[in-house]
Design an enzyme around this catalytic site. Structure first.
Site, short mmCIF file in Angstrom:
data_model
loop_
_atom_site.label_atom_id
_atom_site.label_comp_id
_atom_site.label_asym_id
_atom_site.label_seq_id
_atom_site.Cartn_x
_atom_site.Cartn_y
_atom_site.Cartn_z
N CYS A 2 0.83 -1.19 0.00
CA CYS A 2 0.00 0.00 0.00
C CYS A 2 0.87 1.25 0.00
O CYS A 2 2.09 1.18 -0.09
CB CYS A 2 -0.89 0.01 1.25
SG CYS A 2 -1.85 -1.50 1.45
N SER A 377 10.91 -12.31 -6.18
CA SER A 377 12.14 -11.86 -6.82
C SER A 377 13.38 -12.32 -6.07
O SER A 377 13.37 -12.42 -4.83
CB SER A 377 12.14 -10.32 -6.89
OG SER A 377 13.42 -9.83 -7.25
#
Length: 614
Positions: A2, A377
């Site tokens: 967020c 990742s």
């Protein structure tokens, strides 16, 4: 994931500032495209933009709770990977929950443990909690700094946000840069010194730190630091422990109520995570895993092997896709797209950054977002396990400066004489390097090579890694994609921190202990492949485009960058084919083309952000 923002002002009525709060919050709509919320009560104004990952139907923020007649309010950016364990513990302590989201777990953790809650969290996070009992706001940032948090103190007002752009909307925060900020841009950049926001009025809460703001003032402190201690495990035990930690970490981070994918370059770090994720998906019946890779049009035609980038990734990506059976997505960009996206990368970061390394990641994440909301990742493995060339080359180990920026005199020479005299770039860089070395947690009795490598590891974890984590956060969140980084789990980082160098390089290879830990998980040819960094374009068209961009700026007398730079020196570099292509400017990937692009970004930043130099 967020975007959070807000301000605390002990005097006055904040309800009259509701539109200002909305304006600050909306600057981060890309970080949270799914929902928006604001809350003003007494001296507190909190704003939030939401990207829904867990329990999309609930978990709206700011989240408010009442406990023993006191009000608590939370704005939070991040993900807790031990939310289930914390929730069970809190239930045993009498807490009741109405949602499945980790936001509610975090709020109740603060209500139960107060500021001590930060040390109990496993995850990536930056948050602010209004504590009605103590009449204070508590802030915390995750241990490795995966999630950002900036703040500004002006009189009796504290302004904060996930990105500088939110703070710059507040009238008490000015877009001013002083000598330290210019030194950060021109001699440290695109890295940043921890805690520095570059803007004169903006600071950054450092990784592993918490902050308390009350009527008595502002206080920050470290709630976590790396600890040096003797390592007693054998190489075999060490490999088993690394494997166990990595597997546990990844499986925690695969939990999501929205689609998850993995980034796959064909290298060791991303291949390991993809293999472990595929195995987990098979065991839990979640079907086929999606993987993504990035490359550039005609890169195979122009690629030339060198010591920092020994081989192309393409064949290795196919090797791993065939091995794992993933649903793979090959993403490619052309030169024009990379150049055009430089501006977006600047606006997303609010600062000049890693130029096409940023813009390509921005474009890559934008494509991934079309099919997934969360990506895994392999970022940070090289800093933690010692994979970069500068861990292994004596001239870089003993350079006496940050090894990813080993040409400081050349960089200082790019500045105008007046600016050099004002900011003293080499002195500034030397002080920042000395600070970092002095901070390194020493181990009593440790000398020689092991002590040297501990310092090098500390420099990478605390000074280079944040540069890449900043990039990863801004470019991914700029398109509403959450990227998780399992190698940044603090338990793994703390354990690997104390592994002796001879075990880290077991087998005579960089990241040897990680390779040993992954035996049986990856095919041997992938497992022992020579490291290759994030791919960049080798197309000469990119160099020509950004060089022309820089020269156009030099030819425009209204360019705000001109008083700051040595135009003659930059023209000289532009006229030299060797300097234009192979200038040792920053890291493994950034040379002449990236210098030209960086100068263009600096000029645009000065214009668009209306920067004052004071």
């Amino acid at each position: 994931m967020c975007g959070i923002t807000g301000f605390i002002q002990w005097r006055g009525d904040l309800t009259q500032h509701s539109q200002l709060l909305v304006k600050m919050t909306e600057t981060m709509a890309n970080r949270g495209p799914d929902a928006s919320g604001t809350w003003i009560s007494g001296p507190i104004a909190f704003g939030h933009r939401r990207l829904s990952v867990i329990d999309p139907e609930n978990g709206a923020q700011p989240m408010i709770a009442r406990h023993e007649d006191q009000v608590y309010a939370l704005v939070y950016n991040g993900e807790l990977y031990n939310a289930a364990e914390l929730k069970n513990e809190l239930k045993l302590r009498g807490h009741e929950f109405r949602t499945q989201c980790d936001t509610e777990v975090l709020l109740h953790a603060y209500i139960e443990w107060g500021p001590e809650c930060a040390g109990k969290l496993n995850g990536i996070f930056a948050f602010a909690v209004w504590d009605g009992l103590r009449e204070q706001v508590f802030f915390a940032r995750d241990r490795l700094g995966v999630k950002p948090l900036f703040f500004s103190k002006a009189d009796d007002t504290l302004i904060f946000g996930s990105e500088p752009k939110a703070l710059l909307q507040h009238p008490k925060v000015r877009p001013v840069v002083g000598p330290e900020g210019l030194a950060e841009i021109f001699i440290v950049g695109p890295a940043r010194t921890p805690g520095h926001g570059v803007y004169k009025d903006i600071s950054e809460l450092r990784p592993g730190h918490a902050m308390i703001y009350s009527r008595e003032g502002l206080r920050s402190y470290a709630y976590w630091t790396l600890e040096s201690s003797p390592h007693t495990d054998s190489p075999e035990e060490t490999a088993a422990k690394v494997r166990e930690l990595l597997k546990d970490t990844l499986e925690r981070q695969l939990v999501s109520d929205v689609p998850v994918c993995s980034l796959l370059s064909g290298g060791l770090d991303s291949s390991a995570l993809s293999a472990l994720a595929v195995d987990y998906y098979k065991r839990t019946g979640q079907g086929q895993m999606d993987t993504y890779s990035v490359d550039y049009v005609d890169n195979d035609k122009y690629f030339k092997s060198h010591s920092f980038q020994p081989g192309a990734d393409g064949p290795w990506i196919k090797r791993m896709v065939d091995e794992l059976g993933t649903r793979h997505h090959y993403i490619q960009f052309d030169t024009d797209e990379l150049v055009e996206a430089l501006d977006n990368a600047l606006f997303t970061r609010d600062l000049p950054g890693m130029t096409d390394v940023d813009s390509s990641l921005y474009l890559f994440c934008r494509e991934i977002k079309k099919g997934a909301t969360v990506a895994i990742s392999g970022e940070a493995a090289d800093e933690i396990f010692g994979g970069y060339p500068w861990f292994h080359r004596e001239e870089m180990l003993s350079s006496g400066t940050f090894p990813w920026a080993v040409a400081p005199k050349m960089r200082a020479g790019l500045l105008s004489p007046e600016i050099r005299e004002w900011i003293r770039p080499l002195e500034y860089l030397g002080d920042r390097y000395s600070d970092a070395v002095a901070e390194t947690p020493k181990l009593e009795g440790e000398t020689g090579k092991q002590a040297q490598m501990r310092v090098m590891s500390y420099l990478n974890i605390t000074r280079f890694m944040p540069t890449l984590l900043d990039r990863k956060d801004r470019m991914s969140m700029g398109v509403g994609l959450e990227v998780r980084v399992p190698y940044c789990d603090h338990r793994l980082v703390q354990y690997v921190w104390n592994i002796p160098w001879e075990i880290k390089t077991v087998g005579g290879r960089e990241k040897g202990i990680l390779r040993k830990a992954l035996e049986g998980i990856l095919p041997d040819d992938v497992l022992y492949r020579k490291k290759s960094p994030y791919p960049k374009t080798h197309n000469p068209g990119y160099l020509n485009a950004v060089r022309q961009k820089a020269l156009s700026i030099l030819d425009d007398p209204s360019s705000p960058i001109l008083p700051l730079i040595n135009s003659a020196k930059i023209r000289e570099i532009a006229a030299s084919p060797e300097s234009s292509s192979n200038l040792p400017w920053f890291g493994q990937l950034m040379s002449g083309p990236q210098l030209f692009a960086y100068l263009a970004q600096v000029d645009l930043w000065l214009r668009i952000y209306n920067i004052s130099i004071e």
